[in-house]
Design an enzyme around this catalytic site. Structure first.
Site, mmCIF file in Angstrom:
data_model
loop_
_atom_site.group_PDB
_atom_site.id
_atom_site.type_symbol
_atom_site.label_atom_id
_atom_site.label_comp_id
_atom_site.label_asym_id
_atom_site.label_seq_id
_atom_site.Cartn_x
_atom_site.Cartn_y
_atom_site.Cartn_z
ATOM 1 N N CYS A 84 10.119 4.819 0.919
ATOM 2 C CA CYS A 84 8.913 4.912 1.752
ATOM 3 C C CYS A 84 7.986 3.727 1.478
ATOM 4 O O CYS A 84 7.387 3.634 0.414
ATOM 5 C CB CYS A 84 8.246 6.260 1.460
ATOM 6 S SG CYS A 84 6.509 6.394 1.884
ATOM 7 N N CYS A 90 4.342 4.429 0.674
ATOM 8 C CA CYS A 90 4.223 5.020 -0.670
ATOM 9 C C CYS A 90 4.166 3.911 -1.710
ATOM 10 O O CYS A 90 3.342 3.951 -2.632
ATOM 11 C CB CYS A 90 5.433 5.903 -0.994
ATOM 12 S SG CYS A 90 5.617 7.337 0.073
#
Ligand SMILES: [Zn+2]
Length: 148
Positions: free
Chosen positions: A69, A72
């Site tokens: 991600c 993230c």
């Protein structure tokens, strides 16, 4: 009842009791010697996270993330900065949703990054999406009362 704040060690998972006045004095885990309130974000597994969320006397903010991600990964340094700013009154940790799929099911996580704030054994609030450090810090301060 023993006095002191209950804190689960994010390195070994054992429960410690820290006198409130010692919170800022770099208390260490009685089992493994890791610092309990050093403001460093640790990657913890779902079991340790659940234990910490249920029994800690300090607020716990968990970043549910995954290596694939992008947002993230971008948020990681911001999250680390917020952890330093909130120490020793709140603790921040990360749970990798890819290696801990139980977390995704348990908390009905539909998208990451997702921050969940726990205090007094329950979920207090959620914040979705990548955020700057100031927003992360403000989110915690708005939702729980922190020590002086
Ligand atoms: Zn420990």
């Amino acid at each position: 009842m023993t006095a002191g704040l209950k804190l689960v060690c994010h390195d070994c998972g054992s429960t410690n009791r820290v006198p409130p006045e010692k919170l800022g004095a770099a208390p260490k885990c009685g089992t493994c010697g890791a610092k309990l309130t050093d403001g460093k974000v640790r990657d913890i597994d779902f079991r340790t996270m659940e234990k910490s969320a249920k029994s800690d006397d300090l607020p716990l903010l968990v970043d549910f993330w995954a290596a694939w991600c992008g947002p993230c990964r971008m948020m990681a340094p911001q999250f680390a900065q917020a952890a330093k700013a909130l120490a020793p009154h709140a603790r921040l940790a990360k749970v990798d949703t890819q290696s801990n799929p139980d977390a995704t099911v348990r908390y009905n996580i539909r998208g990451i990054p997702l921050l969940i704030l726990f205090h007094k054994g329950r979920e207090v609030a959620r914040l979705t999406g990548a955020r700057p450090a100031a927003d992360i810090e403000a989110f915690v301060r708005q939702n729980v009362t922190l020590g002086a």
